[in-house]
Design an enzyme around this catalytic site. Sequence first.
Site, mmCIF file in Angstrom:
data_model
loop_
_atom_site.group_PDB
_atom_site.id
_atom_site.type_symbol
_atom_site.label_atom_id
_atom_site.label_comp_id
_atom_site.label_asym_id
_atom_site.label_seq_id
_atom_site.Cartn_x
_atom_site.Cartn_y
_atom_site.Cartn_z
ATOM 1 N N TYR A 113 0.179 20.290 14.139
ATOM 2 C CA TYR A 113 1.273 19.645 13.411
ATOM 3 C C TYR A 113 2.520 20.522 13.429
ATOM 4 O O TYR A 113 3.627 20.051 13.711
ATOM 5 C CB TYR A 113 0.830 19.381 11.971
ATOM 6 C CG TYR A 113 1.780 18.534 11.167
ATOM 7 C CD1 TYR A 113 1.718 17.141 11.233
ATOM 8 C CD2 TYR A 113 2.728 19.112 10.328
ATOM 9 C CE1 TYR A 113 2.576 16.356 10.488
ATOM 10 C CE2 TYR A 113 3.590 18.338 9.581
ATOM 11 C CZ TYR A 113 3.516 16.960 9.661
ATOM 12 O OH TYR A 113 4.381 16.183 8.927
ATOM 13 N N SER A 172 9.810 17.749 9.717
ATOM 14 C CA SER A 172 9.066 18.193 8.540
ATOM 15 C C SER A 172 9.568 19.567 8.155
ATOM 16 O O SER A 172 10.169 20.282 8.984
ATOM 17 C CB SER A 172 7.571 18.266 8.874
ATOM 18 O OG SER A 172 6.832 18.935 7.873
#
Length: 257
Positions: free
Chosen positions: A152, A139
Amino acid sequence: MTLKGKTAVITGSNSGIGLGVARELARAGADVVLNSFTDRDEDHALARALGEEFGVTARYIKADMSKGAECRALIEQAGVCDILVNNAGIQHVAPIDEFPQDKWDAIIAINMSSAFHTTAVALPLMRKAGWGRVINIASAHGLTASPYKSAYVTAKHGVVGMTKTVALECAREEITANAICPGYVLTPLVESQIPDTAKKYAMTEEEAKQKVILERQPSKEFATTEQIGGTAVFLCSDAAAQITGTTISVDGGWTAL
């Protein structure tokens, strides 16, 4: 290029980015193994339809990516894994001092530890075949951070680090390991959030996309699942044979800021 004769296992692939990657790999001729934690008729039907559409073998194998043993069993059950795409992931947003411990544990397990377990079992299969590609869907948050996303961000940074380690361990072999780092991608989940976001901020849906959801994405355009899939196909190509241990950002300029 063609990936005919190769088999790709894609975790978390019955929707969203994972399904988009599976479709592009199948379009390039790879046989594919779809995965998620459910075991519904529609999951298996999705695999059959994908196989028929692209003329490849497509299977669906249930495995819960929060459980190490099931991650490993996924690869064992697949039997062959020339291309491993670690995509499974979940999200939770909260200040770190209020972050639920169970959510932290689940995100670390699914977003990061699952990639360790699947890679550990897949590498011997790749070595036996004399060729392999490990592609981790990280990401923009594997390269930068945002508040309230501690688990995350931690997991995605960990995935990037693990990618580099795998690449170094396989550097003298025909096996590469790379991470794709998407920004905001237009998945069904994101698309479904646009109306609520618009309502929350008293904006039109277009304004909500531009000013809220895509605030950190300079292009002000979503990446598509097809673009993420196309990047994965490129990383499987001969042109990418010397690309290993790195990240490829598909984020509309997010990490250039």
